[in-house]
Design a protein around this motif. Sequence first.
Motif, PDB file in Angstrom:
ATOM      1  N   GLN A  63       0.848  -1.200   0.000  1.00 31.34           N
ATOM      2  CA  GLN A  63       0.000   0.000   0.000  1.00 31.34           C
ATOM      3  C   GLN A  63       0.883   1.250   0.000  1.00 31.34           C
ATOM      4  OE1 GLN A  63      -3.294  -0.191  -0.265  1.00 31.34           O
ATOM      5  NE2 GLN A  63      -3.308  -2.407  -0.107  1.00 31.34           N
ATOM      6  N   THR A  66      -0.469   5.365   0.871  1.00 24.84           N
ATOM      7  CA  THR A  66      -1.387   5.596   1.980  1.00 24.84           C
ATOM      8  C   THR A  66      -0.866   6.717   2.873  1.00 24.84           C
ATOM      9  OG1 THR A  66      -1.987   3.273   1.920  1.00 24.84           O
ATOM     10  CG2 THR A  66      -2.576   4.484   3.899  1.00 24.84           C
ATOM     11  N   TRP A 121      -7.198  -0.242   9.536  1.00 26.58           N
ATOM     12  CA  TRP A 121      -8.658  -0.290   9.449  1.00 26.58           C
ATOM     13  C   TRP A 121      -9.124  -0.004   8.031  1.00 26.58           C
ATOM     14  CZ3 TRP A 121     -12.003  -2.389  12.641  1.00 26.58           C
ATOM     15  CH2 TRP A 121     -13.355  -2.149  12.440  1.00 26.58           C
ATOM     16  N   LYS A 122      -8.482   0.972   7.385  1.00 25.98           N
ATOM     17  CA  LYS A 122      -8.884   1.360   6.033  1.00 25.98           C
ATOM     18  C   LYS A 122      -8.374   0.372   4.982  1.00 25.98           C
ATOM     19  CE  LYS A 122      -8.995   5.561   4.631  1.00 25.98           C
ATOM     20  NZ  LYS A 122      -8.639   6.920   4.216  1.00 25.98           N
ATOM     21  N   LEU A 123      -7.214  -0.224   5.209  1.00 23.19           N
ATOM     22  CA  LEU A 123      -6.585  -1.049   4.177  1.00 23.19           C
ATOM     23  C   LEU A 123      -7.070  -2.488   4.157  1.00 23.19           C
ATOM     24  CD1 LEU A 123      -2.897   0.168   4.517  1.00 23.19           C
ATOM     25  CD2 LEU A 123      -4.537   0.776   2.758  1.00 23.19           C
ATOM     26  N   ILE A 124      -7.449  -2.999   5.325  1.00 24.57           N
ATOM     27  CA  ILE A 124      -7.810  -4.427   5.398  1.00 24.57           C
ATOM     28  C   ILE A 124      -9.325  -4.551   5.309  1.00 24.57           C
ATOM     29  CG2 ILE A 124      -7.715  -6.496   6.826  1.00 24.57           C
ATOM     30  CD1 ILE A 124      -5.126  -5.267   8.070  1.00 24.57           C
ATOM     31  N   PRO A 125      -9.800  -5.252   4.285  1.00 25.97           N
ATOM     32  CA  PRO A 125     -11.252  -5.389   4.094  1.00 25.97           C
ATOM     33  C   PRO A 125     -11.918  -6.215   5.181  1.00 25.97           C
ATOM     34  CG  PRO A 125     -10.058  -6.477   2.292  1.00 25.97           C
ATOM     35  CD  PRO A 125      -9.055  -5.925   3.248  1.00 25.97           C
TER      36      PRO A 125
END
Length: 125
Positions: A63, A66, A121-125
Amino acid sequence: MAKLFISLSALSGMLAVILGAFGAHGLRNRLDDYLMGVFETAVQYHFYHTLALLAVGIIALQQPQTVLLKSAGWLFLLGIAVFSGSLYVLALSGVKWLGAITPLGGLAFIAGWACLAAAGWKLIP
């Protein structure tokens, strides 16, 4: 970004080992127990946050763009410089007022962990 943070974490880790060895061998009989404890705390937090910086670099491999992750990395570096740096100087110089800036480094560490948590939190679905 990944290359930068991984490289900086490696250099930071190298510096932490050097300072830890210096403290253990070079300062053993030169500092009182309190100042030796201060120096050891600096090394401890230096190492912990070097590993956090390495984690940022590794995550950035997947990522790279980010903002939260980049912020976490810079905050960890700032925390190492201010928190551990002020404690190193305090232990070696005995200048007590340096302890007043140490909490600013602690705040940088806390903010870095918060950014890393938000990035996760934002990166992991």
